[in-house]
Design an enzyme around this catalytic site. Structure first.
Site, PDB file in Angstrom:
ATOM      1  CE1 TYR A 153      32.016  42.062  38.597  1.00 13.85           C
ATOM      2  CE2 TYR A 153      31.210  40.449  40.177  1.00 13.85           C
ATOM      3  CZ  TYR A 153      31.346  41.766  39.768  1.00 13.85           C
ATOM      4  OH  TYR A 153      30.830  42.782  40.540  1.00 13.85           O
ATOM      5  CD  GLU A 157      32.737  45.574  39.526  1.00 23.04           C
ATOM      6  OE1 GLU A 157      31.579  45.151  39.503  1.00 23.04           O
ATOM      7  OE2 GLU A 157      33.079  46.636  38.995  1.00 23.04           O
TER       8      GLU A 157
END
Ligand code: GDP
Ligand code: MN
Length: 396
Positions: free
Chosen positions: A118, A206
């Site tokens: 991530y 993101e």
């Protein structure tokens, strides 16, 4: 402004950030052609069809599907385009899928040696700094990771002059447990990601998952990007990425009328000038037993036209049971606002919900007189508590 995954990926690519290869399709036929192209170019045998909506959690909602031939890609796309996709982030009403991204499967050669990370770049208001947030526990459940094992999420703050140092990039790649080629690729990825973030005046990028493939490539598989609305004037090519289908139609109408409107789910519509007074008015509504149906700041230059537009927008919401107008006449004159309210009653026709009006400041007496003599069923209030009482009475 939010943009789609495929648009975010195109920005990343322009800054040399490697992304899962794919193209956008609006029809099943296009999806098939793209799959054939991916087969020719990369020898891809498996394809991923991804619904393009402004919401995450698509994997969980059936918005990310695998196809094993160009024909199947067409079949999956034909079912996905036009469907209403409900994900944990769309709310129960879901969102209509208008486009799909047809990409090459990058989880090739099985699951072994593949890692899902991530990574995001965002503004950390507490630190007053941009940060790169990253974790080895990427994939679909990052919210759960943040909840249950916050120690698995790392942050790398970027100093005030906005410089991301090479040693910071190396720290991140090292903390992700990478070596050799994958380590090197990751450092290039992070540099490109930061460059893309800065160059596009983004407020969030993101990447989840950020993938290490079995052959040690580092790729953005997903991309969520938010751009700063106030910077769009200097990025016409990014401003053109706006997808009005993804935005609340009343909010779009408000923007076109220079009104700051945010739809909420309560029952008392409110029209206020100034964001601070608008917030206080929302508290007032809450205290009187109602719930605000919206935030609406008509701005300093409220005139009869903006007031009328404000009424129209508020009345589009079927949940609205009463409207509270709370205007302080500082720059704007109260009598002009009162004229706007009277005009709105005339042109809109049936404003059937009770309207409570509190006008204070320049020409307030004149405004009250105008309203009281208009013959309209407008309830005037003078103080904050008076307004609260009258909203309470109207709701009952
Ligand atoms: P989100 O659910 O909206 O965040 O959409 P993502 O783009 O993150 O995709 C959801 C999930 O689909 C990912 O976490 C992956 O597990 C899976 N996925 C995405 N691309 C591929 C692919 O190329 N191959 C395979 N097998 N799975 C993929
Ligand atoms: Mn994702």
């Amino acid at each position: 402004m939010n943009i789609h995954e495929y648009q975010g990926k195109s920005i990343l690519q322009a800054h040399g950030v490697p992304v899962q290869e794919g193209f956008i399709a609006e029809t099943a036929g296009q999806a098939k052609l793209i799959a054939e192209e991916l087969k020719k170019k990369f020898g891809a045998e498996i394809y991923v069809i991804k619904a393009q909506i402004h919401a995450g959690g698509r994997g969980k909602g059936g918005g990310v599907k695998i196809a094993r031939s160009p024909e199947e890609a067409a079949d999956v796309a034909s079912k996905m385009i036009g469907m209403t996709l409900v994900t944990p982030q769309t709310g129960p009403a879901g969102k209509v899928v208008r486009k799909v991204l047809v990409a090459r499967d990058v989880y090739y050669k099985g699951e072994s040696d593949i890692r899902e990370f991530y990574m995001s770049v965002l503004l950390d208001r507490k630190r007053s700094a941009y940060v790169i947030m990253y974790s080895t526990e990427g994939g679909m459940d990052i919210e759960e990771v943040a909840d249950k094992m916050p120690q698995a999420i790392f942050t790398e703050p970027i100093d005030a002059i906005g410089c991301l140092h090479d040693f910071q990039i190396r720290t991140i790649a090292f903390n992700l447990g990478l070596k050799g080629k994958a380590y090197k690729e990751m450092t290039l990825f992070i540099r490109g990601l930061w460059d893309a973030f800065v160059a596009s005046d983004a407020s969030l990028v993101e990447i989840n998952p950020l993938l290490k493939t079995s052959d040690d490539r580092i790729l953005a598989v997903d991309c969520k990007m938010t751009l700063d609305d106030n910077s769009l004037f200097r990025h016409p090519e990014l401003a053109a990425m706006r997808d009005l289908n993804e935005e609340d139609p009343t909010e779009v109408e408000a923007t076109n009328n220079n009104l700051n409107y945010v739809k909420l789910d309560g029952d008392v519509g409110c029209m206020v000038n100034g964001a601070g007074l608008a917030m206080a008015t929302m508290d007032l509504i809450q205290l009187s037993g109602g719930k605000p149906a919206n935030f609406l700041d008509v701005g300093g230059g409220a005139n009869p036209k903006t007031v009328e537009a404000g009424f129209r927008i508020i009345l589009k919401d079927p949940n609205v049971k009463a409207i509270l107008v709370n205007i302080f006449g500082g720059i704007v004159r109260c009598d002009r606002v009162a004229t706007g309210i009277i005009e709105a009653y005339k042109t809109i026709g049936d404003i059937s919900v009770p309207v409570i009006v509190r006008l204070q400041g320049t020409n307030a007496t004149e405004a009250k007189r105008l309203i009281d003599h208009s013959g309209l069923k407008v309830i005037t209030a003078s103080t904050f508590t008076d307004a609260a009482e009258k909203v309470r009475a109207a709701l009952n």
